[in-house]
Design a protein around this motif. Structure first.
Motif, mmCIF file in Angstrom:
data_model
loop_
_atom_site.group_PDB
_atom_site.id
_atom_site.type_symbol
_atom_site.label_atom_id
_atom_site.label_comp_id
_atom_site.label_asym_id
_atom_site.label_seq_id
_atom_site.Cartn_x
_atom_site.Cartn_y
_atom_site.Cartn_z
ATOM 1 N N ALA A 37 0.830 -1.206 0.000
ATOM 2 C CA ALA A 37 0.000 0.000 0.000
ATOM 3 C C ALA A 37 0.863 1.253 0.000
ATOM 4 O O ALA A 37 0.568 2.226 -0.712
ATOM 5 C CB ALA A 37 -0.933 -0.008 1.205
ATOM 6 N N TYR A 38 1.939 1.244 0.780
ATOM 7 C CA TYR A 38 2.825 2.406 0.821
ATOM 8 C C TYR A 38 3.448 2.641 -0.548
ATOM 9 O O TYR A 38 3.495 3.775 -1.049
ATOM 10 C CB TYR A 38 3.917 2.200 1.866
ATOM 11 C CG TYR A 38 4.897 3.353 1.956
ATOM 12 C CD1 TYR A 38 4.672 4.405 2.818
ATOM 13 C CD2 TYR A 38 6.046 3.386 1.163
ATOM 14 C CE1 TYR A 38 5.562 5.472 2.906
ATOM 15 C CE2 TYR A 38 6.942 4.431 1.229
ATOM 16 C CZ TYR A 38 6.698 5.479 2.112
ATOM 17 O OH TYR A 38 7.570 6.536 2.169
ATOM 18 N N GLU A 40 2.384 1.815 -3.451
ATOM 19 C CA GLU A 40 1.410 2.193 -4.477
ATOM 20 C C GLU A 40 0.786 3.559 -4.242
ATOM 21 O O GLU A 40 0.261 4.169 -5.183
ATOM 22 C CB GLU A 40 0.311 1.137 -4.557
ATOM 23 C CG GLU A 40 0.799 -0.202 -5.080
ATOM 24 C CD GLU A 40 -0.304 -1.236 -5.230
ATOM 25 O OE1 GLU A 40 -0.131 -2.187 -6.003
ATOM 26 O OE2 GLU A 40 -1.367 -1.077 -4.570
ATOM 27 N N ASP A 41 0.819 4.044 -3.012
ATOM 28 C CA ASP A 41 0.142 5.303 -2.700
ATOM 29 C C ASP A 41 1.088 6.486 -2.600
ATOM 30 O O ASP A 41 0.637 7.623 -2.435
ATOM 31 C CB ASP A 41 -0.622 5.172 -1.381
ATOM 32 C CG ASP A 41 -1.773 4.174 -1.471
ATOM 33 O OD1 ASP A 41 -2.212 3.879 -2.601
ATOM 34 O OD2 ASP A 41 -2.221 3.680 -0.417
ATOM 35 N N ARG A 42 2.384 6.246 -2.718
ATOM 36 C CA ARG A 42 3.371 7.310 -2.542
ATOM 37 C C ARG A 42 3.359 8.230 -3.761
ATOM 38 O O ARG A 42 3.786 7.852 -4.846
ATOM 39 C CB ARG A 42 4.756 6.683 -2.362
ATOM 40 C CG ARG A 42 5.829 7.626 -1.906
ATOM 41 C CD ARG A 42 7.070 6.828 -1.508
ATOM 42 N NE ARG A 42 8.123 7.694 -1.013
ATOM 43 C CZ ARG A 42 9.337 7.746 -1.528
ATOM 44 N NH1 ARG A 42 9.651 6.973 -2.546
ATOM 45 N NH2 ARG A 42 10.254 8.548 -1.012
ATOM 46 N N GLN A 103 2.821 6.977 -8.959
ATOM 47 C CA GLN A 103 2.170 5.935 -8.165
ATOM 48 C C GLN A 103 1.301 5.039 -9.041
ATOM 49 O O GLN A 103 1.127 3.848 -8.752
ATOM 50 C CB GLN A 103 1.346 6.550 -7.030
ATOM 51 C CG GLN A 103 0.076 7.269 -7.441
ATOM 52 C CD GLN A 103 0.311 8.711 -7.855
ATOM 53 O OE1 GLN A 103 1.443 9.114 -8.112
ATOM 54 N NE2 GLN A 103 -0.755 9.482 -7.918
ATOM 55 N N GLU A 104 0.769 5.578 -10.141
ATOM 56 C CA GLU A 104 -0.024 4.757 -11.060
ATOM 57 C C GLU A 104 0.886 3.808 -11.843
ATOM 58 O O GLU A 104 0.529 2.652 -12.088
ATOM 59 C CB GLU A 104 -0.818 5.648 -12.023
ATOM 60 C CG GLU A 104 -1.703 6.673 -11.341
ATOM 61 C CD GLU A 104 -2.662 6.048 -10.332
ATOM 62 O OE1 GLU A 104 -3.175 4.935 -10.598
ATOM 63 O OE2 GLU A 104 -2.882 6.658 -9.270
ATOM 64 N N LYS A 107 1.687 1.009 -9.459
ATOM 65 C CA LYS A 107 0.558 0.081 -9.340
ATOM 66 C C LYS A 107 0.515 -0.894 -10.518
ATOM 67 O O LYS A 107 0.314 -2.098 -10.340
ATOM 68 C CB LYS A 107 -0.761 0.859 -9.281
ATOM 69 C CG LYS A 107 -1.005 1.606 -7.998
ATOM 70 C CD LYS A 107 -2.287 2.426 -8.102
ATOM 71 C CE LYS A 107 -2.470 3.339 -6.902
ATOM 72 N NZ LYS A 107 -3.652 4.218 -7.050
#
Length: 392
Positions: A37-38, A40-42, A103-104, A107
């Motif tokens: 999560a970290y 992918e969300d950074r 971040q995209e 992902k």
């Protein structure tokens, strides 16, 4: 456990490298200290050079990018009531840049690696590296409270500026170059449609940037003191300052949306070389940080691992070290050119605390030259869309 290449870090450098090696049938394991999560969300930069987008296409990883990205054909630079319009296709034989958040990209790369069945361990903290000067390096890491050992033929240090790989190189091997600029960027993400072009501004009150993330999300920045407290900046204060620096005093151009992220980014340049010690190869932020003004961080990391992947392919297929032996020199030529460009853009667009009236007028004269010179605008455009890969 043993693998051919141990990749430390699941940022853009490590993930792109994993896919490049997978394409060539080379085994690799990715170890990432943070959670999925970290990673992918950074939120980081979102300007992709033509070469980065082309690589995603070659790897079959661009499906969502093609659906959701924005293509930028130009940037604008505002100063002293004037506007410099730099049109990329006209100045670079048709090249453009693509707006798609880092971040995209991460992902997409993580999802594809998992779908391919490629080993990737999150929350796997590397605690030690050994045998880097031999032919069988060893990595110790902790996962789920248990210490594990991974041996490999090569270690790819893609774990960023604060990672464990660069410090694992013995003292005296690396030469480092570091410069911290006397200002920072106060940046926000807002729920508002972006302005028409990515727009930079050199204003008497300081630098500003209106950038784009999607058709509904804007990313804006204003120059602040390096020790500024973000708590001093209310939403209203930020918007008012941005309008002033962007010459949008009547507030007719920039849409004020709900701000959902706000933070201050330091501005620095850092280079460490050589990018190799024995069987350890550094890539991305582990070896270099460039000022954000040129939008080069992710793209430079991608170029590093493209060069590294070619060297590793020759090593594992043909037992040839030739490409790996010149890996650092090949990358360094590009790194210093990118640092030069990012330094130039930073120096051109910011107000420096100790800037004399003479230096301020030189800065404005340089901007006025770009306003009237196609050759000057071409230099900016060629660097912005990305220099060609130099790796024969």
């Amino acid at each position: 456990m043993h693998t051919q290449v141990a990749i430390i870090g699941a940022g853009p450098a490590g993930l792109f490298l994993s896919h490049l090696l997978y394409r060539e049938g080379i085994e690799c394991v990715v170890l990432e200290a943070r959670s999925r999560a970290y990673a992918e969300d950074r939120v980081r930069a979102g300007v992709l050079e033509q070469g980065t987008v082309d690589l995603m296409h070659e790897l079959g990883l661009d499906q969502r990018l093609r659906r959701e990205c924005m293509v930028d054909e130009a940037i604008d630079i505002r100063f002293a009531g004037k506007l410099i319009h730099i049109h990329f296709p006209e100045l670079t034989a048709g090249k453009v840049v693509t707006i798609y958040g880092q971040q995209e990209v991460v992902k997409d790369l993580i999802a594809a690696r998992i779908a391919d069945g490629g080993p990737i361990a999150f929350e796997a903290e590397v605690t030690g590296l050994a045998g880097l000067d031999g032919d069988r390096p060893t990595i110790r890491y902790i996962k789920d409270g248990t210490e594990h050992t991974l041996t490999c033929d090569v270690v790819a240090g893609c774990d960023g500026f604060h990672g464990v790989c660069r410090p694992a190189i013995p003292a005296g091997v690396l030469t480092t170059y570091d410069h911290i600029f006397p200002f920072g960027w106060l940046g926000i993400l807002s729920e508002s449609p972006p302005i028409r072009e990515m727009t930079y501004a050199n204003h008497d009150r300081g630098f500003a940037l209106c950038s784009r993330r999607s058709t509904k999300i804007s990313r804006h920045y204003v120059q602040v003191a390096p020790d500024e407290d973000v708590a001093n900046w209310s939403d209203d204060r930020f918007w008012n300052e941005l309008h002033i620096r962007m010459q949008d005093e009547d507030k007719s151009e920039i849409v004020e949306g709900k701000i959902f992220q706000k933070g201050i980014t330091p501005v620095r340049a850092f280079v460490a070389g050589p990018m190799r010690y024995g069987r350890l190869f550094l890539a991305g932020d582990a070896a270099h940080i460039v000022p954000p003004t040129g939008a080069k961080g992710l793209n430079l990391a991608v170029t590093d691992v493209r060069v590294l992947a070619r060297g590793l392919t020759a090593f594992f297929r043909d037992n040839s070290m030739a490409r790996l032996d010149r890996y650092s020199d090949t990358c360094m030529r590009r790194i210093w050119k990118v640092v030069r460009y990012s330094w130039h853009m930073t120096s051109l667009l910011h107000r420096f605390p100790a800037q004399s009236p003479f230096e301020r007028n030189i800065q404005l004269a340089e901007l006025d030259y770009l306003f009237t010179s196609a050759a000057g605008r071409r230099t900016i455009a060629e660097n912005y869309v990305g220099l060609p890969l130099e790796d024969d």
